[in-house]
Design a protein around this motif. Structure first.
Motif, short mmCIF file in Angstrom:
data_model
loop_
_atom_site.label_atom_id
_atom_site.label_comp_id
_atom_site.label_asym_id
_atom_site.label_seq_id
_atom_site.Cartn_x
_atom_site.Cartn_y
_atom_site.Cartn_z
N GLU A 28 0.85 -1.19 0.00
CA GLU A 28 0.00 0.00 0.00
C GLU A 28 0.88 1.24 0.00
O GLU A 28 1.76 1.40 0.87
CB GLU A 28 -0.90 -0.02 1.23
N VAL A 29 0.64 2.14 -0.97
CA VAL A 29 1.42 3.37 -1.12
C VAL A 29 0.46 4.55 -0.96
O VAL A 29 -0.47 4.72 -1.77
CB VAL A 29 2.13 3.42 -2.49
N VAL A 30 0.68 5.37 0.08
CA VAL A 30 -0.22 6.49 0.37
C VAL A 30 0.61 7.75 0.58
O VAL A 30 1.49 7.79 1.44
CB VAL A 30 -1.07 6.22 1.64
N ASP A 31 0.33 8.75 -0.26
CA ASP A 31 1.05 10.03 -0.13
C ASP A 31 2.56 9.82 -0.13
O ASP A 31 3.30 10.37 0.70
CB ASP A 31 0.63 10.75 1.15
N ALA A 32 3.04 9.02 -1.10
CA ALA A 32 4.47 8.71 -1.17
C ALA A 32 4.90 8.78 -2.63
O ALA A 32 4.93 7.76 -3.34
CB ALA A 32 4.75 7.34 -0.59
N PRO A 33 5.19 9.97 -3.14
CA PRO A 33 5.53 10.11 -4.56
C PRO A 33 6.82 9.37 -4.91
O PRO A 33 7.72 9.22 -4.10
CB PRO A 33 5.69 11.62 -4.72
N GLY A 34 6.87 8.93 -6.18
CA GLY A 34 8.07 8.31 -6.71
C GLY A 34 8.34 6.90 -6.20
O GLY A 34 9.46 6.40 -6.33
N THR A 35 7.32 6.25 -5.65
CA THR A 35 7.53 4.87 -5.17
C THR A 35 7.59 3.92 -6.37
O THR A 35 6.78 4.01 -7.30
CB THR A 35 6.39 4.46 -4.24
N VAL A 36 8.55 2.99 -6.32
CA VAL A 36 8.75 2.04 -7.41
C VAL A 36 8.56 0.62 -6.89
O VAL A 36 9.15 0.24 -5.87
CB VAL A 36 10.16 2.19 -8.02
N LEU A 37 7.72 -0.16 -7.57
CA LEU A 37 7.54 -1.57 -7.26
C LEU A 37 7.84 -2.37 -8.53
O LEU A 37 7.03 -2.37 -9.47
CB LEU A 37 6.12 -1.86 -6.77
N THR A 38 8.99 -3.00 -8.56
CA THR A 38 9.45 -3.71 -9.75
C THR A 38 9.88 -5.13 -9.39
O THR A 38 10.62 -5.34 -8.43
CB THR A 38 10.63 -2.96 -10.40
N ASN A 39 9.39 -6.10 -10.16
CA ASN A 39 9.79 -7.51 -10.00
C ASN A 39 9.51 -8.04 -8.61
O ASN A 39 10.34 -8.71 -8.00
CB ASN A 39 11.26 -7.72 -10.35
N ASN A 40 8.30 -7.79 -8.13
CA ASN A 40 7.87 -8.38 -6.88
C ASN A 40 6.85 -9.48 -7.15
O ASN A 40 6.14 -9.45 -8.16
CB ASN A 40 7.26 -7.32 -5.97
#
Length: 946
Positions: A228-240
Motif C-alpha cells: 500500500e502506497v499512500v502520499d508517497a511520490p516516486g515509489t517504485v515496485l518492480t519484479n515483486n
C-alpha cells in the motif's frame, strides 16, 4: 540465509549479469540509469581505514554489553551495538542464536559511501533441508531519523519501521504476522530500498519519497493491501511477487504521483466473497499523474463472475482486461492476465513469467530474491521489451545445474599419440547454454568446447588427472569428479605378477581375513600399452578368477604348499600374454592374544555326541560365533579340548578345516572316562576346525582360550621348565571350592609385565574325580577347566594363562582335594623373543618304529626349522609299564628338574608341550625312573625371531 551484496554501496557500473541482456545501447543505458537513480547510489568516499567490526552473539558464554563488542568478547544484544556503531562500521550478528529477545532501534547515521551496516553471520544449515534459520529481533526493528544505513538478513516477529530516514537499504529481511503492516516506511523518509525480502504486507506513507521495492515477496492478510502506497511520490515496485488479500495487491493512492509498477507477478486471493473489492492493481485519481504500470502478470482468483472482480482500478474506473485497461489509460500494454495459477510459477515449464519482462524498467535488479542472476532460458522465446529476457516476479528462472558426470570414454589406457576422449553429462535442462572445460592434467591449456565430448592427444607417458567443469550462460561453474587416464609408451603386452601374503594389521572384529591369503598383483608388474580387457588367474589349487580388467586379486588357500599360478591377459586390441610362477604358501608368524575362555562347542547340551570315523566341524571364528572381542582374522587358536563319556577306548584328532586329516592325535580317552588337553591348531579358510574320533562315540567340549594372529599380540620367550609351585612341599593340597593364588610374573625369570604364562599343570594325590581351573582374575572364575584329575593317577596338561593382578594367577578345584605342581615353560610379553608359526599337525617322531625309550634315557626329535627358538608339540606316551614322567627340553641343554608329561601304566597319555629348541632344530625328550615308554611327537607349530 546467505549474505548478499551491499546494496547501499552499489556503484553505477553495469553488473556483469546484465551484460547477458540483448546488447542494445538503449537497454544498457536505461538499466544503468535506473539503478543509479532509484537506488540512490552515494558518491565514493576517499579511501581510509575502515573501523573494526562489532560482533553480537547472545549465545557466547562471555558476551557482555559492557565489553568491546569484539569477536572475542561480543555484545549480548543488537541494541547495544546499535547505540555505538560508527560510520563505515559493520555489526555482525551471529545467526546461530535463533532468537534475540529484544526490540532494536537504529537512530545513528553513517556517511555517504560509509554506511553503518547490520549483517548476519549465518548459522549452520539444517542437515535435512540445507536451509539456514533466520535471526530474529523479536519485538521489531525501527530505523528512526537515521541516514546511510544498511540492514541485511534480520527477520522480526513483529513489524519493521523506517521513519524520517534517508538512504536506507533493507536487503534479505523479513517480518512476522504480528503487525497490521509488516513494514512501514513513513515520516518523510527518502531513498529507502527494500530488496530480496519476504514481507507480510508493506505500507509507504507520510510524504516518503523515492522508495524502491525490488524482487520481494509480499503476503497480504485478508483485509489489507499487500503493498500500500499512500502520499508517497516516486515509489517504485518492480519484479515483486504479490500474494493479495481481499483488497488491492498493489494500491497507490493519495499524493503518490510518479510511482512505477513494473514486472510484478500478482496472485489475487480466491477466497474473498463476491461483494468484496477485488483489484490486483489500484491507482487512485489523485496518484495517477506520472504513475505508470506495465509488464505485470495477474493470475488466479478470477474465476467468479462478479462485476466487482476487476484486475485494475485506475483513477476511479475498473477494467476487467488488459486490453480495456490499455485502451483507456495507455498503461499495461504488455500485461498478462490468466485465470489459473497453474503453470505460472517461475520454474514451471511454459510459465508466461519467463523471459517476458522489461529489463529497462525502473528499479530493475541484476539478481533475484535468491541471489540468482538474470538468465536467458533457451527453451522459451524472449518476449520481453526489446527482446529482453528478464522474468516477471521476484524469482528468476535459472538453469538448476547441480551435478556433472564425466568419464574417459575413449582410450583411457593407451599409448602416446592416441586420442583420449572425455564424455560429460549433466542434469541441466539448458544444455544448449553450457560450456564444457576439460583440463587434461599435462600442463596444456584446458580444452573449452560447446560439445560435451572432448578429445586430447598426450605427448608423453604418465598417469594424468582429468578435471572437468561446466559453466552456465551466467557464469555459474559446477565441477565434475576427477578422472584418471593412463598414457603408456608403445610396446607389447607382457603379463607379469607378484604374489605376496595379505596379513591383518589390527585385531579384526568385523570382516574376516582368512589365513594364507595371497594377493596376485598384475597391475604393478604387467607391461600393458593398451588397457587390459580380460584377466584370468589360475591359482594352482583347482580354482580360478576372471576379471574384465587388470586387477589385484586376493585368494585364500586352504592348505600350505607350493602352487603353480598362471595369469592370462587379453588387451582391448586383442593381444594376449601369459605368465606362470611358483608360489609358496604358508601360515605367517604371529603374536599371541590371550582371551577369556570362550566355549564354542558342547555336544552335551544338544545331545549330539560325535562319532568315530566322521569329521565334526567346529566354528571357532567368524559369523555365528560369539566373539567377545575375539579377532576374526586369526591364524591359529589355542583350545582346551575335553572328551567325556566315550563308549570305548579311542583318541581324538583336531586339524584345520578344508585340509586332509593328519596322522596325529590330541586327546586319548578311555572308555567311560574324561580327558582333556590343550590344542594349538591353525584355523581353516572358513574359520573352522575339524575334530574326529578314531572310534566309538563321545561328548566333545571345545573352549577357545587364546589365539595367534600376524601383526598383533605378544611375542613368546621359551623357558627351560621351571618349577613355580608344588603343593606337596608348600601350602598343602588344594581343597574343593577353595582358591590358591600363585605368583607367576616377576619371579623365575618371568618379567613383571608379562601378559600370559605357559604352564605345565600336574595333579597328583587327588581324592575324588575333579577338575582344576587356572585363571587370571580371582573375581571372575570361568566355567571351563584346564585339568581333569582322578584318584590314583598323576595327570598333567599344559595351559596358557593370562596374568592377573600383581603378577598372579588363581587355582581352583571343584571336588575333593588334590596336590598341584606348576612348571613354567615360557611367557608372552612385550619383550618376548619369538613369533609363532602354526603348522598343520605333523608327526615328527614315533618310537614304535625304532624301539622304546628306556628309563633314564633320552630320545632326540629333529625336523624343526634350524632357526626355531621354541616348539609347540603334542607328546604322547604309550605302552607304559610303570608310572613316571617325560621331560622335553632343548637338545644340548641341561636337563631341567621338571616334567612335561606324566606316564601311567596301561594308559596312553598325551600332553600339549611347549619347549625350547636346540641347535639344528632338535628337541630332547627324557624318560624318568619309570618303565620304558613309546614316545610319539607331533608338531603343532614353532617359534622364530622373525
Amino acid at each position: 540465509m546467505s549474505c548478499l551484496p551491499d546494496i547501499g554501496q552499489w556503484q553505477p557500473q553495469l553488473p556483469k549479469e546484465v551484460l547477458l541482456l540483448p546488447p542494445t545501447r538503449t537497454t544498457t543505458v536505461l538499466l544503468a540509469a535506473g539503478l543509479v537513480t532509484l537506488l540512490g547510489v552515494p558518491g565514493a568516499a576517499a579511501a581510509e581505514p575502515a573501523p573494526s567490526a562489532l560482533y553480537v552473539n547472545r549465545a557466547a558464554a562471555n558476551c557482555t554489553d559492557g565489553g568491546p563488542g569484539s569477536q572475542a568478547v561480543p555484545f549480548c544484544s543488537i541494541s547495544k551495538a546499535a547505540k555505538v556503531v560508527e560510520p563505515g562500521q559493520t555489526v555482525w550478528v551471529d545467526a546461530a542464536v535463533w532468537h534475540y529477545k529484544e526490540s532494536v532501534t537504529i537512530d545513528r547515521s553513517g556517511e555517504p559511501g560509509k554506511p553503518i551496516t547490520f549483517d548476519i553471520i549465518p548459522g549452520e544449515p539444517d542437515p535435512d533441508t540445507g536451509e539456514v534459520s533466520d535471526t530474529y529481533a523479536t519485538d521489531g526493528l525501527t530505523i528512526s531519523g537515521a541516514s546511510h544505513v544498511v540492514v541485511r538478513g534480520l527477520t522480526t516477529d513483529d513489524g519493521i519501521r523506517v521513519h524520517g530516514s534517508t538512504d536506507v537499504a533493507l536487503d534479505g529481511i523479513g517480518n512476522g504476522w504480528g503487525q497490521i503492516h509488516g513494514l512501514v516506511v513513513g515520516g518523510g523518509s527518502e531513498d529507502v530500498r527494500v530488496t530480496r525480502s519476504r514481507l507480510h504486507s508493506a505500507r509507504v506513507e507520510g510524504g516518503s519519497r523515492n522508495t524502491l521495492f525490488g524482487r520481494n515477496t509480499f503476503f497480504a492478510q485478508n483485509r489489507l493491501e499487500a503493498a500500500e502506497v499512500v502520499d508517497a511520490p516516486g515509489t517504485v515496485l518492480t519484479n515483486n511477487t504479490v500474494y493479495s488479500g481481499c483488497k488491492e495487491g498493489i494500491g497507490v493512492s493519495g499524493g503518490s504521483t510518479g510511482s512505477k509498477v513494473f514486472n510484478n507477478l500478482i496472485y489475487p486471493a480466491d477466497y474473498c466473497s463476491n461483494f468484496e473489492p477485488f483489484r490486483s492493481i489500484g491507482v487512485s485519481e489523485s496518484a495517477a499523474a506520472g504513475t505508470a504500470a506495465d509488464y505485470n502478470l495477474i493470475t488466479g482468483g478470477l474465476g467468479q463472475n462478479s462485476p466487482v472482480r476487476t484486475p485494475y482500478q485506475w483513477a476511479g474506473t475498473g477494467y476487467r482486461t488488459p486490453a480495456e485497461f490499455t485502451a483507456a489509460t495507455g498503461q499495461g500494454a504488455h500485461d498478462i492476465v490468466v485465470a489459473s495459477r497453474d503453470g505460472v510459477g517461475a520454474h514451471e515449464t511454459g510459465s508466461p513469467t519467463v523471459d517476458s519482462g522489461d529489463p529497462t524498467a525502473p528499479g530493475v535488479l541484476p539478481t533475484d530474491i535468491h541471489g540468482g542472476p538474470t538468465a536467458d532460458d533457451p527453451r522459451v522465446p524472449n518476449t520481453g521489451r526489446d527482446g529482453g529476457w528478464i522474468d516477471r516476479g521476484a524469482e528468476e528462472t535459472q538453469d538448476r545445474l547441480s551435478m556433472v558426470w564425466s568419464y574417459v570414454s575413449q582410450n583411457n589406457w593407451a599409448p602416446v599419440g592416441t586420442a583420449v576422449g572425455v564424455n560429460i553429462s549433466t542434469d541441466s535442462n539448458w544444455q544448449s547454454t553450457l560450456t564444457y572445460h576439460v583440463d587434461f592434467g599435462d600442463g596444456t591449456a584446458p580444452v573449452v568446447s560447446k560439445k560435451n565430448f572432448v578429445e586430447h592427444v598426450y605427448s608423453s607417458p604418465g598417469v594424468y588427472n582429468v578435471k572437468t567443469k561446466v559453466v552456465t550462460a551466467v557464469g555459474r561453474e559446477v565441477a565434475g569428479s576427477t578422472r584418471t587416464t593412463k598414457v603408456t609408451a608403445p610396446g607389447v603386452l607382457t603379463a607379469d605378477f607378484t604374489a605376496t601374503p595379505v596379513l591383518p594389521t589390527t585385531i579384526d572384529t568385523g570382516n574376516r581375513l582368512a589365513p594364507m591369503t595371497v594377493r596376485i598383483d598384475t597391475p604393478g608388474a604387467t607391461v600393458a600399452p593398451w588397457r587390459v580387457g580380460s584377466q584370468k588367474v589360475d591359482f594352482g589349487d583347482g580354482t580360478t578368477s576372471s576379471r574384465k580388467g587388470l586387477e589385484k586379486v586376493d585368494h585364500a588357500y586352504k592348505t600350505p604348499g607350493t602352487y603353480k599360478v598362471t595369469v592370462s591377459l587379453t588387451d582391448v586390441q586383442g593381444a594376449t600374454s601369459t605368465a606362470t610362477k611358483t608360489v609358496q604358501v604358508d601360515y605367517a608368524p604371529s603374536g599371541y592374544v590371550a582371551t577369556e575362555p570362550l566355549r564354542v562347542l558342547d555336544t552335551r547340551t544338544t545331545n549330539t555326541p560325535i562319532k568315530g570315523g566322521s569329521a565334526h566341524p567346529v566354528a571357532v571364528v567368524g559369523w555365528g560365533v560369539p566373539d567377545y572381542g575375539l579377532s576374526r582374522s586369526v591364524s591359529a587358536v589355542v583350545l582346551n579340548v575335553t572328551v567325556t563319556d566315550a563308549t570305548e577306548d579311542t583318541h581324538l584328532t583336531v586339524w584345520p578345516s578344508g585340509q586332509s586329516r593328519p596322522a596325529t592325535s590330541n586327546v586319548n580317552i578311555a572308555r567311560g572316562g574324561t580327558s582333556s588337553n590343550t590344542v594349538t591348531v591353525p584355523v581353516g579358510a572358513d574359520g573352522k576346525i575339524q575334530a574326529q574320533l578314531n572310534a566309538g562315540k563321545a561328548a566333545l567340549i571345545v573352549d577357545v582360550v587364546g589365539y595367534y594372529q600376524p601383526n598383533v599380540g605378544e611375542r613368546f620367550s621359551p623357558l627351560a621348565p621351571t618349577r613355580v609351585l608344588d603343593t606337596r612341599t608348600s601350602g598343602g593340597a588344594l581343597s574343593a571350592a577353595k582358591t590358591r593364588t600363585v605368583k607367576v610374573a616377576g619371579v623365575n625369570g618371568i618379567p613383571a609385565d608379562a601378559k600370559a604364562v605357559a604352564l605345565n599343570l600336574t595333579g597328583t594325590g587327588a581324592t575324588q574325580p575333579a577338575h582344576v581351573i587356572a585363571y587370571p582374575d580371582p573375581a571372575k572364575r570361568p566355567a571351563t577347566s584346564n585339568l581333569n584329575v582322578e584318584p590314583g593317577k598323576d595327570k598333567s596338561n599344559q595351559a596358557i594363562v593370562p596374568v592377573g593382578p600383581n603378577g598372579t594367577i588363581t587355582l581352583f578345584t571343584n571336588s575333593g582335594s588334590t596336590h598341584l605342581v606348576l612348571d613354567a615353560v615360557g611367557y608372552y610379553g612385550k619383550d618376548g623373543k619369538a613369533l609363532f608359526t602354526p603348522v598343520v599337525p605333523k608327526r615328527l617322531a614315533d618310537t614304535r618304529t625304532t624301539g622304546k625309550v628306556a628309563p633314564g634315557a633320552t630320545t632326540t626329535v629333529s625336523g624343526l626349522p634350524a632357526d626355531a627358538l621354541g616348539a609347540v608339540l603334542n607328546v604322547t606316551a604309550t605302552d607304559t609299564t610303570a608310572p613316571g614322567f617325560l621331560t622335553a627340553y632343548a637338545s644340548g641343554a641341561t636337563l631341567p628338574g621338571a616334567s612335561s608329561l606324566n606316564t601311567l601304566p596301561g594308559t596312553t597319555v598325551p600332553n600339549h608341550v611347549t619347549t625350547p629348541v636346540g641347535a639344528g632344530g632338535k628337541v630332547s625328550i627324557f624318560n624318568s625312573h619309570g618303565g620304558p615308554n613309546h614316545v610319539i611327537t607331533d608338531l603343532l607349530g614353532y617359534f622364530t625371531a622373525k
